[in-house]
Design an enzyme around this catalytic site. Structure first.
Site, mmCIF file in Angstrom:
data_model
loop_
_atom_site.group_PDB
_atom_site.id
_atom_site.type_symbol
_atom_site.label_atom_id
_atom_site.label_comp_id
_atom_site.label_asym_id
_atom_site.label_seq_id
_atom_site.Cartn_x
_atom_site.Cartn_y
_atom_site.Cartn_z
ATOM 1 N N SER A 150 -5.631 -6.303 0.887
ATOM 2 C CA SER A 150 -5.700 -6.451 2.338
ATOM 3 C C SER A 150 -4.819 -7.589 2.857
ATOM 4 C CB SER A 150 -7.164 -6.634 2.747
ATOM 5 O OG SER A 150 -7.329 -6.520 4.130
ATOM 6 N N ASP A 162 -2.497 -5.993 9.382
ATOM 7 C CA ASP A 162 -2.512 -6.760 8.133
ATOM 8 C C ASP A 162 -1.910 -5.905 7.022
ATOM 9 O OD1 ASP A 162 -4.595 -4.958 7.817
ATOM 10 O OD2 ASP A 162 -5.921 -6.374 6.814
ATOM 11 N N ASP A 192 -2.860 -4.023 4.620
ATOM 12 C CA ASP A 192 -3.263 -2.642 4.318
ATOM 13 C C ASP A 192 -3.581 -1.834 5.570
ATOM 14 O OD1 ASP A 192 -5.730 -3.867 4.901
ATOM 15 O OD2 ASP A 192 -6.822 -2.567 3.519
ATOM 16 N N ASP A 217 -5.776 -2.069 8.066
ATOM 17 C CA ASP A 217 -7.095 -1.800 8.649
ATOM 18 C C ASP A 217 -7.487 -2.845 9.694
ATOM 19 O OD1 ASP A 217 -7.728 -3.941 7.009
ATOM 20 O OD2 ASP A 217 -9.368 -2.938 5.954
#
Length: 444
Positions: free
Chosen positions: A102, A241, A243, A245
Site C-alpha cells: 500500500s 497511494d 495500491d 485504494d
C-alpha cells in the site's frame, strides 16, 4: 477466532527478504492457499501487484506454489488493489491475490487475498490456510499441475469499469486535472480514465521504476501535487497511494481535501439523488466536523475502529453502503467491494460537474476542526490509561470541551505508546488540553 500465526489484519506484510516476505515463504503460502482453495470449485486464481521491484519475485513464487497444488494463476501485472477485487469477481476466479504494501516504502511488501466475490477471505478459510502452512509440502500429479497465463487487457477492463461508475449524462470536458499516481499501481489507469471522460490531464508520479513508489508523491505526500495544481491553474488534483485504494484531493487553490471531506461530499450527493441507503461509517479518527455536518442533513453516522477493514465490518452490520477514513480510504459498496481511490474521485468529480461547483465550494461544508496528536512513550507494564489520575484529567478536559470538541486516548498495539488526540474548533484550546492529558500520562 483462532490466534493467527502468519496473517495480520491485512494479510501478510513485512520487509522484503525478511520472514514472511521471502520467496520460500511465498512459495509455501501459494501452495497452502492452493490446497485449501482447490476444495472450493474453480481452479483459477488471479495475481496482481503494485509497482515494487519485489513483486516480480513474489508473484513467481506464489504461482509456483499454486501450480504445485493444482491451481492455475492468471497474472494481471501492476493493478490497483480494488481492480483485483473487481476482476476476481468478473473472471469468476476462486480468489484474487494482491502483492502490495500500500502506502509503505518500496522495500516493504505484502500478500493479501480476496474471495471469489472480491471481499476479504472468510476467517475460516484464512485459518485453514494457516493450518496448511504447517504441513509438509507435496505436489499433485504432473497431469494435474496448474498453468500460468497473463490477462493482457486487465487494465482496459478496469478502466471501462471505472468509467461506468461516472454518470453518462456528465462529462469532464473543460476540466484540467492533475493526477498523482504515487509511482504506483494506478499509473496507467487513472490518467486514462480521466482523459477518456473528457478531462485535460497533467500527470505526476506515473513513472514507476520499482524503487520510487510513494516516494515524495501520492496520497501520503501531496506537496508536489499542490504545487503543480496551483502553477498549472488546474481545477483539481487527485492523489492516490501505491495500491490505489486511497484518495486525497487538492482544490484549485492548493488546499488539501481529506477523506472526511470527500466522504461528506459523496454522502450529500447520494442523499440528494436518493441513493444513500442508510448512514455513513467513519472511524474514531474522523473529524468531529464531519459528524456535525452529517447531523445537519439528518444522516446517521457511526464510528468504527481505525482501519478500512473495520469500516467495512460496520457497514455490513448496519446494511449501509458508504464509509471511509480521513486518510482517504473511501468505500462505496454500490460500486466496489473495497476502498477504491479512482471510483471515489469520480464520485466527487461528478458532484462538481453536476452542480457546476468547485471542489473548494463543496468542501467548505466541512471546515475541519484542528486535531492535536501527541504520542506519549511509557515504560511498559501497567497501562497509564487505567490510572485514576489520567481518568480524572481526561474527564475534566471532556467537560471543558463539551459540545465543541472531543478527546480520544488509545494505547498503541505495537509500541509502548499512548496516543492522545484532542479535537476542537479552537486550535489553541485543543493544544493545551492535549498537553494537559499528556502530562498526566507521563506521571503515570
Amino acid at each position: 477466532m483462532a490466534e493467527r500465526k502468519y496473517f495480520g489484519t491485512d494479510g501478510v506484510r513485512g520487509k522484503v527478504g525478511q520472514f514472511p516476505i521471502t520467496p520460500d515463504f511465498a512459495l509455501k503460502l501459494g501452495w497452502a492457499a492452493g490446497k485449501v482453495l482447490a476444495t472450493q470449485g474453480s481452479k483459477q486464481v488471479l495475481i496482481g501487484k503494485d509497482t515494487r521491484i519485489s513483486g516480480y519475485m513474489l508473484e513467481s513464487a506464489l504461482e509456483a506454489g499454486l501450480a504445485a497444488a493444482g491451481l492455475s494463476a492468471a497474472f494481471t501485472g501492476p493493478m490497483p488493489t480494488p481492480a483485483i477485487a473487481y476482476l476476481t469477481r468478473t473472471f469468476r476466479a476462486e480468489a484474487g491475490i494482491v502483492i502490495s504494501a500500500s502506502h509503505n516504502p518500496y522495500d516493504d511488501n505484502g500478500i493479501k487475498f480476496f474471495s471469489a466475490i472480491g471481499e476479504k477471505l472468510p476467517d475460516e478459510v484464512e485459518e485453514a490456510i494457516e493450518a496448511m502452512l504447517d504441513q509438509p509440502m507435496d505436489c499433485v500429479e504432473s497431469a494435474e499441475l496448474g498453468r500460468a497465463s497473463r490477462i493482457n487487457d486487465a487494465a482496459g477492463r478496469y478502466i471501462e469499469f471505472c468509467k461506468s461508475t461516472f454518470p453518462s449524462h456528465l462529462s469532464l470536458d473543460g476540466y484540467k486535472i492533475v493526477v498523482d499516481c504515487a509511482n504506483g499501481a494506478t499509473y496507467h489507469i487513472a490518467p486514462n480514465v480521466m482523459r477518456e471522460l473528457g478531462a485535460e490531464v497533467i500527470e505526476i508520479g506515473t513513472h514507476p521504476n520499482g524503487l520510487n513508489i510513494n516516494e515524495k508523491c501520492g496520497a501520503t505526500d501531496i506537496k508536489a501535487l499542490q504545487q503543480v495544481v496551483v502553477e498549472a491553474g488546474a481545477d483539481v488534483g487527485l492523489a492516490y497511494d501505491g495500491d490505489g485504494d486511497r484518495l486525497i484531493m487538492v482544490d484549485h487553490l492548493g488546499n488539501k481535501v481529506d477523506g472526511d471531506q470527500i466522504l461528506f461530499i459523496i454522502a450529500r450527493e447520494a442523499l440528494c439523488s436518493g441513493k444513500l441507503h442508510g448512514g455513513v461509517v467513519g472511524t474514531l479518527m474522523s473529524n468531529m466536523s464531519l459528524e456535525l455536518a452529517l447531523k445537519e442533513l439528518a444522516i446517521p453516522f457511526a464510528r468504527a475502529n481505525v482501519g478500512d477493514r473495520y469500516v467495512l465490518e460496520v457497514l455490513k452490520e448496519k446494511g449501509w453502503k458508504l464509509g471511509g477514513e480521513n486518510s482517504g480510504h473511501i468505500i462505496v459498496l454500490d460500486k466496489n467491494t473495497t476502498g477504491d481511490g479512482i471510483v471515489a474521485s469520480l464520485e466527487v468529480l461528478a458532484a462538481m460537474a453536476s452542480h457546476k461547483l468547485s471542489l473548494n465550494d463543496l468542501a467548505k461544508a466541512v471546515p475541519l476542526f484542528p486535531q492535536v496528536l501527541i504520542n506519549v512513550r511509557f515504560a511498559g507494564g501497567a497501562n497509564p490509561l487505567d490510572s485514576e489520575d489520567v481518568k480524572a484529567v481526561a474527564k475534566a478536559v471532556e467537560q471543558r470541551l463539551a459540545g465543541k470538541g472531543r478527546i480520544l486516548l488509545r494505547k498503541s498495539g505495537t509500541e509502548p505508546l499512548i496516543r492522545v488526540m484532542v479535537e476542537c474548533e479552537d486550535g489553541a484550546l485543543a493544544q493545551s488540553c492535549a498537553e494537559e492529558i499528556s502530562e498526566a500520562v507521563k506521571r503515570n
